[in-house]
Write an enzyme that holds these catalytic residues in place. Structure first.
Site, PDB file in Angstrom:
ATOM      1  N   ASN A  11       0.665  -1.166  -0.097  1.00 25.14           N
ATOM      2  CA  ASN A  11      -0.086   0.072   0.063  1.00 25.14           C
ATOM      3  C   ASN A  11       0.990   1.257  -0.179  1.00 25.14           C
ATOM      4  OD1 ASN A  11      -2.074   1.885   0.426  1.00 25.14           O
ATOM      5  ND2 ASN A  11      -2.108   1.193   2.510  1.00 25.14           N
ATOM      6  N   TRP A  12       0.986   1.967  -1.382  1.00 26.78           N
ATOM      7  CA  TRP A  12       1.734   2.889  -1.087  1.00 26.78           C
ATOM      8  C   TRP A  12       1.422   4.597  -0.892  1.00 26.78           C
ATOM      9  CZ3 TRP A  12       3.785   2.280  -6.975  1.00 26.78           C
ATOM     10  CH2 TRP A  12       5.386   0.851  -6.535  1.00 26.78           C
ATOM     11  N   LYS A  13      -0.162   4.262  -0.344  1.00 29.32           N
ATOM     12  CA  LYS A  13      -0.481   5.167   0.381  1.00 29.32           C
ATOM     13  C   LYS A  13      -0.525   7.023  -0.450  1.00 29.32           C
ATOM     14  CE  LYS A  13      -0.198   3.204   4.838  1.00 29.32           C
ATOM     15  NZ  LYS A  13      -0.109   3.471   6.435  1.00 29.32           N
ATOM     16  N   HIS A 100      -9.909   1.522   4.720  1.00 32.16           N
ATOM     17  CA  HIS A 100      -7.766   1.425   5.078  1.00 32.16           C
ATOM     18  C   HIS A 100      -8.318   2.217   6.048  1.00 32.16           C
ATOM     19  CE1 HIS A 100      -4.295   2.576   6.475  1.00 32.16           C
ATOM     20  NE2 HIS A 100      -3.752   0.842   6.148  1.00 32.16           N
ATOM     21  N   GLU A 102      -6.819   4.882   7.651  1.00 28.82           N
ATOM     22  CA  GLU A 102      -6.546   5.911   7.161  1.00 28.82           C
ATOM     23  C   GLU A 102      -8.194   6.714   6.416  1.00 28.82           C
ATOM     24  OE1 GLU A 102      -2.993   5.394   5.632  1.00 28.82           O
ATOM     25  OE2 GLU A 102      -2.298   4.955   7.515  1.00 28.82           O
ATOM     26  N   GLU A 182      -5.346  -4.580  10.597  1.00 26.23           N
ATOM     27  CA  GLU A 182      -4.750  -3.718  10.580  1.00 26.23           C
ATOM     28  C   GLU A 182      -5.617  -3.331  11.975  1.00 26.23           C
ATOM     29  OE1 GLU A 182      -2.519  -2.721   6.594  1.00 26.23           O
ATOM     30  OE2 GLU A 182      -4.394  -1.109   6.889  1.00 26.23           O
ATOM     31  N   GLY A 188       2.133   1.699  10.548  1.00 27.99           N
ATOM     32  CA  GLY A 188       3.217   2.938  10.724  1.00 27.99           C
ATOM     33  C   GLY A 188       4.099   3.508  11.797  1.00 27.99           C
ATOM     34  N   SER A 228       2.406  -2.199  10.360  1.00 28.99           N
ATOM     35  CA  SER A 228       4.591  -2.762  10.475  1.00 28.99           C
ATOM     36  C   SER A 228       5.107  -4.095  10.423  1.00 28.99           C
ATOM     37  CB  SER A 228       4.565  -2.311  12.373  1.00 28.99           C
ATOM     38  OG  SER A 228       4.029  -0.575  12.414  1.00 28.99           O
ATOM     39  N   GLY A 249       2.229  -1.365   4.715  1.00 25.07           N
ATOM     40  CA  GLY A 249       3.105   0.103   3.959  1.00 25.07           C
ATOM     41  C   GLY A 249       4.349   0.349   3.817  1.00 25.07           C
ATOM     42  N   GLY A 250       5.046   0.529   4.706  1.00 27.62           N
ATOM     43  CA  GLY A 250       6.194   1.059   4.550  1.00 27.62           C
ATOM     44  C   GLY A 250       6.822   0.555   4.185  1.00 27.62           C
TER      45      GLY A 250
HETATM   46  P1  PGA Z   1       2.210   0.173   7.940  1.00 22.07           P
HETATM   47  O1  PGA Z   1       1.213   0.244   6.514  1.00 22.07           O
HETATM   48  O2  PGA Z   1       3.481  -1.139   6.899  1.00 22.07           O
HETATM   49  O3  PGA Z   1       3.525   1.575   6.940  1.00 22.07           O
HETATM   50  O4  PGA Z   1       2.482  -0.069   9.188  1.00 22.07           O
HETATM   51  C1  PGA Z   1       0.830  -0.682   6.991  1.00 22.07           C
HETATM   52  C2  PGA Z   1      -1.347  -0.159   5.962  1.00 22.07           C
HETATM   53  O5  PGA Z   1      -1.449   1.226   6.612  1.00 22.07           O
HETATM   54  O6  PGA Z   1      -1.127  -0.674   5.288  1.00 22.07           O
END
Ligand code: PGA
Length: 267
Positions: A11-13, A100, A102, A182, A188, A228, A249-250
């Site tokens: 997920n590149w957000k 998601h 967010e 999640e 994150g 994470s 994500g990251g």
């Molecule tokens: P993260 O993000 O791996 O950076 O914790 C995961 C996500 O929000 O899908």
């Protein structure tokens, strides 16, 4: 038991211009190599909307899935800022994330709108990756089960209008609907859930899906863990009974490194 094919989804957000997205995608595809086309597992990227068309064109015979980060339920209309399922299909995007945390946290998305978005994707022949997960306060209050139950029930209001074929899709090893667990406190933060916490939540989610939909859907549905995830901890999750892959994500932002993570899951 149904054999559920493992799934690693990045997920590149809100990261990467189109040029950066293309470069990362190319290094991801190249580093996955032959494994990326073998069908032994699924790998994909949820990219910012403006890069989707370019990435869908750059797959070049690989099986890499290209997903959006959101999709609206209406076919078209006065919904400024939104993208329809038809628009995604038009540029050969495979599906989308839905709700998601967010989106829920910063943009007020609800359990009900999550269900509408997911149902529209599935009806349109696309994949829907529906995200659920509790906040830190809910976890600390011992209430993660009631949060997950509320999120599943809320989304199910719209999803119940679909039949099993629409929920599962044409390939039972890769059902069209996926759930991503999640926990918000793990996203994150560098503080991933423990494998025990992940397995406990996933087993609960599978039971809920069996209760709300059917045992058949529950046993074929893929459940991804997210929060994470990195190269060091990924296999501690993907070897758990009810974890069928990861949403990253990251650690997905560097294409070659993310390919290494995907290959670690499947080695
Ligand atoms: P993260 O993000 O791996 O950076 O914790 C995961 C996500 O929000 O899908």
């Amino acid at each position: 038991m149904t054999r559920r094919r493992k799934y690693c989804l990045g997920n590149w957000k809100m990261h990467k211009t189109q040029r950066d997205a293309e470069a990362s995608f190319d290094s991801f595809r190249e580093a996955l190599g032959a494994a990326g086309g073998s069908g032994a597992f699924d790998a994909g990227i949820c990219a910012p909307a403006l890069s989707l068309q370019a990435l869908a064109c750059r797959r070049r015979g690989s099986r890499i899935r290209v997903l959006a980060q959101n999709a609206h339920w209406a076919e078209q209309g006065a919904f400024t800022g939104e993208i329809s399922v038809g628009m995604l299909r038009d540029v050969r995007v495979d599906g989308s994330l839905v709700a998601h945390s967010e989106r829920r946290q910063h943009f007020g998305e609800t359990d009900a709108s999550a269900g509408l978005r997911a149902a529209a994707l599935l009806k349109g022949g696309c994949e829907a990756v529906l995200c659920v997960g509790e906040t830190l306060a809910e976890r600390q209050a011992g209430a993660f089960r009631s949060t997950l139950r509320r999120q599943i029930n809320g989304a199910a209001a719209a999803l119940r209008s679909l039949n099993t074929a629409e929920l599962v899709g044409s390939d039972p090893a890769r059902p069209a609907l996926t759930l991503a667990y999640e926990p918000v406190w793990a996203i994150g933060t560098g503080l991933a859930a423990t494998p025990e916490q992940a397995q406990e939540a996933h087993a609960f989610l599978r039971e809920e899906v069996a209760r709300v939909f059917s045992a058949e859907i529950a046993s074929s549905l893929r459940l991804l863990y997210g929060g994470s995830v990195n190269l060091k901890n990924v296999t501690a999750f993907t070897t758990l009974a009810d974890v069928d892959g990861v949403l990253v994500g990251g650690a997905s932002l560097d294409g070659a490194a993310f390919a290494g993570l995907c290959l670690a899951v499947h080695s």
